[in-house]
Design an enzyme around this catalytic site. Structure first.
Site, PDB file in Angstrom:
ATOM      1  N   PHE A   1      13.035   0.031  23.049  1.00 44.19           N
ATOM      2  CA  PHE A   1      14.118   0.894  22.580  1.00 44.19           C
ATOM      3  C   PHE A   1      15.328   0.821  23.500  1.00 44.19           C
ATOM      4  O   PHE A   1      15.283   0.202  24.560  1.00 44.19           O
ATOM      5  CB  PHE A   1      13.627   2.346  22.410  1.00 44.19           C
ATOM      6  CG  PHE A   1      13.347   3.076  23.705  1.00 44.19           C
ATOM      7  CD1 PHE A   1      12.188   2.847  24.417  1.00 44.19           C
ATOM      8  CD2 PHE A   1      14.250   4.009  24.199  1.00 44.19           C
ATOM      9  CE1 PHE A   1      11.920   3.530  25.607  1.00 44.19           C
ATOM     10  CE2 PHE A   1      13.999   4.706  25.385  1.00 44.19           C
ATOM     11  CZ  PHE A   1      12.827   4.460  26.081  1.00 44.19           C
TER      12      PHE A   1
ATOM     13  N   ALA B   1      12.013  -4.102  31.232  1.00 46.52           N
ATOM     14  CA  ALA B   1      12.373  -3.967  29.811  1.00 46.52           C
ATOM     15  C   ALA B   1      12.086  -2.531  29.380  1.00 46.52           C
ATOM     16  O   ALA B   1      11.197  -1.874  29.931  1.00 46.52           O
ATOM     17  CB  ALA B   1      11.557  -4.938  28.973  1.00 46.52           C
ATOM     18  N   LYS B   2      12.844  -2.057  28.392  1.00 47.82           N
ATOM     19  CA  LYS B   2      12.637  -0.676  27.929  1.00 47.82           C
ATOM     20  C   LYS B   2      11.522  -0.660  26.883  1.00 47.82           C
ATOM     21  O   LYS B   2      11.770  -0.524  25.681  1.00 47.82           O
ATOM     22  CB  LYS B   2      13.942  -0.112  27.357  1.00 47.82           C
ATOM     23  CG  LYS B   2      14.792   0.586  28.406  1.00 47.82           C
ATOM     24  CD  LYS B   2      16.042   1.185  27.816  1.00 47.82           C
ATOM     25  CE  LYS B   2      15.865   2.608  27.340  1.00 47.82           C
ATOM     26  NZ  LYS B   2      15.760   3.594  28.418  1.00 47.82           N
ATOM     27  N   VAL B   3      10.315  -0.839  27.367  1.00 51.55           N
ATOM     28  CA  VAL B   3       9.151  -0.889  26.475  1.00 51.55           C
ATOM     29  C   VAL B   3       8.567   0.527  26.340  1.00 51.55           C
ATOM     30  O   VAL B   3       8.310   1.195  27.346  1.00 51.55           O
ATOM     31  CB  VAL B   3       8.094  -1.865  27.054  1.00 51.55           C
ATOM     32  CG1 VAL B   3       6.802  -1.804  26.259  1.00 51.55           C
ATOM     33  CG2 VAL B   3       8.662  -3.284  27.062  1.00 51.55           C
TER      34      VAL B   3
END
Ligand code: PMP
Length: 303
Positions: free
Chosen positions: A35, A155-157
């Site tokens: 996101f 990462a925006k995981v």
């Protein structure tokens, strides 16, 4: 947070209440999603998105890390984000999310269908008016920032945010505004949803990407702005002691913007009042995002 009326789902706008997925969605059960959080500001020339290109690039990069195929170009995604702002009235924050929506039991993510949504809301001040105006209190969390060997920390995981949620919960339950997490080496990594800067002996420091942080877009903007203003900015390992003994500390993030920290683990930062450097950077940043500084117009994307 205030809701808006329409959510973009796979190329179509649906009513807020109809934006649904199945309870067995892989992303819901296993956190398989990526996101973004993006701010939009009112300017004299209408609404402008701050660093839209960089946010969309980070989203697409995250999808690459997770091996999600998305049928849109970066330009199409940027346009969809702008369209979402246009169709909704009061918007200051946009949250695109790409996640595995297929109904699957089992961890194998291969061939599980992907959904792409863009939600917009009115968020206002993320850490609250008091923390924004008078400075925030931090608590060093007992939860470590998931490190690069165990998770795609850069990462925006979605799934990674469980740690941030636990850290934030503990901090708030203990009467603090925000949590700061150390990494596996015991260095200062970042806050639950913000990067951290310290100002010490006339120089600005911030944790490196090797310290398992999310490389924040606000962080990078503040590094560039501070250097333009003549500050030395050093990306380096930071210890908890560096943080306790800094003259100034502040956090940067899309939601929190530039938020000064006035205490950490009940120890005052400096004299416990917002310092000169953090205040200058916060105020310049507030002008830039509202289109009041032509030099940084390049960071704004008109809607
Ligand atoms: N760290 C984490 C863990 C975050 O979730 C965020 C918010 N995206 C940040 C740092 C700050 O990043 P940005 O400035 O790009 O919002």
């Amino acid at each position: 947070m205030e809701k808006t009326s329409k959510i973009w789902m796979d190329g179509e706008f649906v009513d807020w209440n109809d934006a649904k997925v199945h309870v067995l969605a892989h992303g819901l059960n296993y956190g398989t999603g990526v996101f973004e959080g993006i701010r939009v500001y009112e300017t004299s020339k209408g609404p402008a998105v701050f660093r839209l290109k960089e946010h969309v690039k980070r989203l697409v990069d995250g999808c690459k890390v997770m091996c999600f195929d998305i049928p849109y170009t970066e330009e199409q995604i940027r346009e969809a984000i702008k369209e979402t702002i246009r169709v909704n009235k009061k918007v200051d924050y946009i949250k695109p999310c790409v996640f595995l929506c297929g109904e699957a039991v089992g961890l194998n993510p291969i061939n599980v269908p992907v959904k792409f949504t863009i939600t917009s809301v009115y968020l206002g001040s993320y850490l609250g008016k008091d923390a924004a105006e008078k400075g925030a209190s931090l608590m060093t969390s007992s939860w470590f920032r998931p490190w690069n060997l165990a998770a795609p920390a850069g990462a925006k995981v979605n799934g990674i945010y469980v740690t941030s949620c636990l850290a934030k919960r503990d901090a708030v339950m203990n009467g603090f505004d925000e949590a700061v997490m150390l990494n596996a080496q015991g260095n200062v990594a970042e806050c639950s949803g913000e990067n951290i800067f310290i100002y010490k002996r006339g120089k600005l420091y911030t944790s490196t990407t090797a310290d398992s942080i999310l490389e924040g877009i606000t962080r990078n903007s503040i590094i560039e702005l501070a250097r333009d203003l003549g500050y030395d900015v050093i990306e380096s390992e930071l210890s908890r002691i560096d943080m306790y003994t800094a003259d100034e500390v502040f956090m940067t993030g899309t939601a929190a913007e530039v938020n000064i920290v006035t205490s950490i683990d009940r120890r005052l930062v400096g004299d416990g009042k917002p310092g000169k450097v953090g205040t200058e950077l916060a105020s310049k940043f507030a002008d830039i995002v509202r289109g009041k500084d032509p030099k940084y117009e390049k960071w704004l994307d008109r809607v």
